[in-house]
Design an enzyme around this catalytic site. Structure first.
Site, mmCIF file in Angstrom:
data_model
loop_
_atom_site.group_PDB
_atom_site.id
_atom_site.type_symbol
_atom_site.label_atom_id
_atom_site.label_comp_id
_atom_site.label_asym_id
_atom_site.label_seq_id
_atom_site.Cartn_x
_atom_site.Cartn_y
_atom_site.Cartn_z
ATOM 1 N N GLY A 153 -1.107 2.480 6.097
ATOM 2 C CA GLY A 153 -1.094 1.838 7.594
ATOM 3 C C GLY A 153 -0.779 0.465 7.587
ATOM 4 O O GLY A 153 -1.135 -0.425 8.430
ATOM 5 N N GLU A 206 6.342 -6.403 5.666
ATOM 6 C CA GLU A 206 5.910 -5.185 5.017
ATOM 7 C C GLU A 206 6.439 -4.993 3.756
ATOM 8 O O GLU A 206 7.664 -4.708 3.512
ATOM 9 C CB GLU A 206 6.144 -3.906 6.061
ATOM 10 C CG GLU A 206 5.677 -2.703 5.638
ATOM 11 C CD GLU A 206 5.635 -1.759 7.072
ATOM 12 O OE1 GLU A 206 5.638 -2.097 8.123
ATOM 13 O OE2 GLU A 206 5.383 -0.487 6.718
ATOM 14 N N GLY A 255 0.993 -1.214 0.085
ATOM 15 C CA GLY A 255 -0.039 -0.066 0.183
ATOM 16 C C GLY A 255 0.874 1.388 0.089
ATOM 17 O O GLY A 255 2.125 1.055 0.165
ATOM 18 N N GLU A 306 10.230 12.716 5.703
ATOM 19 C CA GLU A 306 9.391 12.701 4.770
ATOM 20 C C GLU A 306 8.590 14.238 4.802
ATOM 21 O O GLU A 306 7.618 14.395 4.088
ATOM 22 C CB GLU A 306 8.014 11.833 5.297
ATOM 23 C CG GLU A 306 8.820 10.267 5.076
ATOM 24 C CD GLU A 306 7.590 9.350 5.618
ATOM 25 O OE1 GLU A 306 7.536 8.135 5.274
ATOM 26 O OE2 GLU A 306 6.690 9.702 6.171
ATOM 27 N N GLY A 327 2.034 5.733 4.192
ATOM 28 C CA GLY A 327 1.067 6.131 5.148
ATOM 29 C C GLY A 327 -0.153 5.479 5.010
ATOM 30 O O GLY A 327 -1.376 5.965 5.499
ATOM 31 N N THR A 371 1.995 -0.505 8.891
ATOM 32 C CA THR A 371 2.699 -1.064 10.240
ATOM 33 C C THR A 371 1.538 -1.489 11.196
ATOM 34 O O THR A 371 1.745 -2.456 11.890
ATOM 35 C CB THR A 371 3.573 0.262 10.657
ATOM 36 O OG1 THR A 371 4.525 0.365 9.721
ATOM 37 C CG2 THR A 371 4.147 -0.230 12.005
HETATM 38 P P1 DGT Z 1 2.807 2.672 6.693
HETATM 39 O O1 DGT Z 1 2.745 1.927 8.052
HETATM 40 O O2 DGT Z 1 1.534 2.122 5.759
HETATM 41 O O3 DGT Z 1 2.317 4.194 6.928
HETATM 42 O O4 DGT Z 1 3.767 2.571 5.861
HETATM 43 P P2 DGT Z 1 5.198 3.261 5.982
HETATM 44 O O5 DGT Z 1 5.243 4.766 5.338
HETATM 45 O O6 DGT Z 1 5.748 3.302 7.471
HETATM 46 O O7 DGT Z 1 6.229 2.434 4.974
HETATM 47 P P3 DGT Z 1 6.815 2.414 3.536
HETATM 48 O O8 DGT Z 1 7.418 1.384 3.340
HETATM 49 O O9 DGT Z 1 5.660 2.810 2.858
HETATM 50 O O10 DGT Z 1 7.585 3.666 3.622
HETATM 51 C C1 DGT Z 1 8.534 4.028 4.294
HETATM 52 C C2 DGT Z 1 9.381 5.126 3.672
HETATM 53 O O11 DGT Z 1 10.105 4.888 2.822
HETATM 54 C C3 DGT Z 1 8.395 6.207 3.033
HETATM 55 O O12 DGT Z 1 9.139 7.508 3.117
HETATM 56 C C4 DGT Z 1 8.618 5.815 1.443
HETATM 57 C C5 DGT Z 1 9.999 5.199 1.481
HETATM 58 N N1 DGT Z 1 10.039 3.887 0.453
HETATM 59 C C6 DGT Z 1 9.732 2.682 0.845
HETATM 60 N N2 DGT Z 1 10.258 2.157 0.152
HETATM 61 C C7 DGT Z 1 10.648 2.418 -0.960
HETATM 62 C C8 DGT Z 1 11.563 2.409 -2.117
HETATM 63 O O13 DGT Z 1 11.521 1.131 -2.665
HETATM 64 N N3 DGT Z 1 11.852 3.246 -2.739
HETATM 65 C C9 DGT Z 1 11.889 4.733 -2.474
HETATM 66 N N4 DGT Z 1 12.309 5.780 -3.085
HETATM 67 N N5 DGT Z 1 11.067 5.066 -1.184
HETATM 68 C C10 DGT Z 1 10.642 3.852 -0.378
#
Ligand code: DGT
Length: 229
Positions: free
Chosen positions: A32, A103, A27, A171, A30, A34
């Site tokens: 959700g 995740e 997803g 962020e 942000g 986690t």
């Molecule tokens: P949640 O719990 O659904 O709110 O998820 P988040 O935002 O804690 O976790 P995630 O994996 O969607 O994103 C964590 C941070 O890392 C977010 O600033 C986006 C970035 N991010 C995640 N995976 C990638 C990637 O493969 N490439 C890039 N450029 N950024 C990524």
């Protein structure tokens, strides 16, 4: 002694023949993920992996996530290369529980994030080629087995507001357009079938407030434990 060794061998041997059911929660940033995963920590049959983001913020002391957001042209290749490694680590890690939950996956890294960097011109074509070669090699040759993707589907506005509310320092430069692009790439992959789907997808309305998520947890539990049988 000898008998100890053979007990260990047969233990891991039987595990190897029965790899765990693997569920990846996907997803937008942000959406959700986690919080969703936290719910499943109470089941003894489920091994829930912690967020890989903690590694991205501290690779031998370097905050790669921060570097990537501050100067994407310079750091995106390095960041994605490490994301790929941490994902491979999680995908291939042996566990004793019959169900693995994690995740994100190496697939969303490639199809949603690397693709977006390329669309935005933030990585060079040659850099994209190298990341794609690693991705193709890994998915073809390493034991990456996915059984279910849970897609936490949000409106980009909802994801954007949640990101603003949690106020993660790295962020604070994120723009609405970025969240819209990442949303569209998730949709293309998980709903519109424009990329290879490694397994079935369970789509969940993640615009809901936490208090209204209970039926969705149950839906996921049913699917997951049903696969186990
Ligand atoms: P949640 O719990 O659904 O709110 O998820 P988040 O935002 O804690 O976790 P995630 O994996 O969607 O994103 C964590 C941070 O890392 C977010 O600033 C986006 C970035 N991010 C995640 N995976 C990638 C990637 O493969 N490439 C890039 N450029 N950024 C990524």
């Amino acid at each position: 002694g000898n008998s100890g060794t053979s007990t260990l061998t047969s233990f891991f041997g039987s595990r190897a023949m029965n790899p765990p059911i693997t569920v990846c929660v996907e997803g937008n940033i942000g959406s959700g993920k986690t919080t969703f995963l936290k719910h499943f920590k109470k089941f003894p049959d489920v091994c829930v992996f912690d967020e890989p983001i903690s590694k991205w913020r501290d690779c031998q002391g370097y905050n790669l996530l921060d570097l990537m957001y501050k100067d994407p042209r310079k750091w995106s290749l390095c960041f994605q290369s490490y994301v790929q490694l941490t994902m491979l680590d999680l995908h291939t890690k042996p566990i004793v529980e019959p169900i693995k939950m994690m995740e994100r996956s190496i697939f969303s890294a490639q199809y949603c994030f690397v693709q977006n960097l390329r669309n935005e011109g933030l990585i060079e074509d040659a850099q994209y080629a190298v990341l794609s070669e690693w991705f193709n090699f890994s998915t073809a040759n390493l034991p990456i087995k996915l059984d279910l993707i849970v897609y936490l589907r949000t409106d980009p506005e909802v994801a954007f507001n949640r990101i603003a509310q949690r106020g993660r320092s790295e962020e604070n430069s994120i723009k609405m357009e970025y969240i819209q692009s990442v949303h569209k790439l998730h949709e293309d992959w998980l709903v519109n079938n424009q990329k290879l789907l490694p397994c079935p997808v369970l789509t969940i309305d993640a615009n809901l407030e936490l208090a209204d998520m209970a039926p969705n947890y149950q839906l996921c539990e049913e699917k997951m434990f049903q696969k186990q049988k």
